[in-house]
Design a protein around this motif. Sequence first.
Motif, short mmCIF file in Angstrom:
data_model
loop_
_atom_site.label_atom_id
_atom_site.label_comp_id
_atom_site.label_asym_id
_atom_site.label_seq_id
_atom_site.Cartn_x
_atom_site.Cartn_y
_atom_site.Cartn_z
N ASP A 87 14.12 43.59 63.87
CA ASP A 87 13.88 44.76 63.70
C ASP A 87 14.45 45.64 62.86
N GLU A 252 0.77 46.68 74.65
CA GLU A 252 1.76 45.71 74.07
C GLU A 252 1.25 44.34 73.21
N ILE A 255 -0.31 45.52 69.92
CA ILE A 255 0.90 46.03 69.10
C ILE A 255 1.62 44.72 68.51
N SER A 256 1.91 43.71 69.44
CA SER A 256 2.47 42.44 69.06
C SER A 256 1.58 41.79 67.81
N ARG A 259 2.25 44.04 64.90
CA ARG A 259 3.64 43.92 64.19
C ARG A 259 3.81 42.35 63.51
N ALA A 268 8.14 46.37 60.79
CA ALA A 268 6.71 46.97 60.90
C ALA A 268 6.67 48.40 61.01
N GLN A 272 3.55 50.02 63.19
CA GLN A 272 3.68 49.99 64.40
C GLN A 272 3.04 51.52 65.05
N GLU A 273 3.51 52.43 64.36
CA GLU A 273 3.25 53.87 64.78
C GLU A 273 1.66 54.15 64.56
N TYR A 276 -0.10 52.33 67.53
CA TYR A 276 0.19 53.09 68.72
C TYR A 276 -0.84 54.23 68.74
N SER A 294 6.62 54.75 70.54
CA SER A 294 6.90 53.92 69.25
C SER A 294 8.31 54.40 68.78
N LYS A 297 10.99 53.12 71.01
CA LYS A 297 11.32 51.85 70.68
C LYS A 297 12.30 51.69 69.54
N ARG A 298 11.76 52.48 68.64
CA ARG A 298 13.02 52.50 67.28
C ARG A 298 14.19 52.92 67.54
#
Length: 327
Positions: A87, A252, A255-256, A259, A268, A272-273, A276, A294, A297-298
């Motif tokens: 991450d 999800e 989004i995976s 990413r 990512a 990612q943003e 979403y 998003s 999660k960050r």
Amino acid sequence: MSRLNWATAVATFGGLGLAIWMLGRTGLAQTFGVLSNIGFGGFTLFILSYLTVLLALGAAWSTARRRPHDHFPVFVWARAVREAANDLLPFSQIGGLVLGLRTLTVAGVPPVQAYAATIIDLTTEIASQLLLVLIGVGVAIHFVVEARAYADLRITIWVGVALLGLLTASVLFLRTPMLRFATKMADRLVPAASAVIDDVRGELARFEANRFAIVPSFFWNLIAWLLSVFCVWLALRLLGHPIDPLRALALEALISVIRSSAFLIPGAIGAQEAGYVVLAGVFGMDPQAALALSLLKRARDFTIGVPSLLIWQFGLFGSAERRAQRL
């Protein structure tokens, strides 16, 4: 600076620029207004829910070997370090593997077992992700079709997804192809394994001697994916913009994929943003809520990842210091 480093730097700055642009376009004040709904208690609950994902991921890694109960806490900790590197650090996927493997070997897991377990874990993680993505794509198409009143296509969509899911799951029971795939991954992906590749192959063969040995790792990885979906569902409820579990699963899953495609960019970021915000309309979400999710999660990744990497760094330094004193 090598071409790969240049490409990573350009991708990182491009991702940051995209994230900033998304914040500006979606509305900075509105997005942070949604984010403020969660509060300290809600954020703590969100963090705790993610710890269950790490436990499942650690179990998947630990069960990808012949003695699944040995060193279980070490595998959970190594997975936490691996996720933190994924991450937060450049070259995230490879860097995460390197740090995770080093954590295992420093803690006393024999290198051959660590390499073989990592190969099996990667294989089952890819298979479980594929299954989740297939279901998620099916759900997304289902909602699009439903919104456009093409109801007759829904049965066809779900039959196709079911068949693809069965095909994916059947791979787990084809022992020879799985072993060949795993050994190819050993040759290409596992750092420093080339020197002991024959031993790793032997360990894989012994593990694979049991037809169903790979199944627990697959199901633990699948459970981890489903728990991550639960985290998304919970986060949106805490943010005051709930969606039903099926929509959370589809969101999800897609989004995976985004990413994974943005592997050059640490975490990512930006991709990612953008994902979403683009997908928000498909699942009946406000763009501000999607972007707030998003960012949440960050914040979670930073809150868990930075201490994990610092503890890992000082822990390894302490281990090296103790080994030097014994010499």
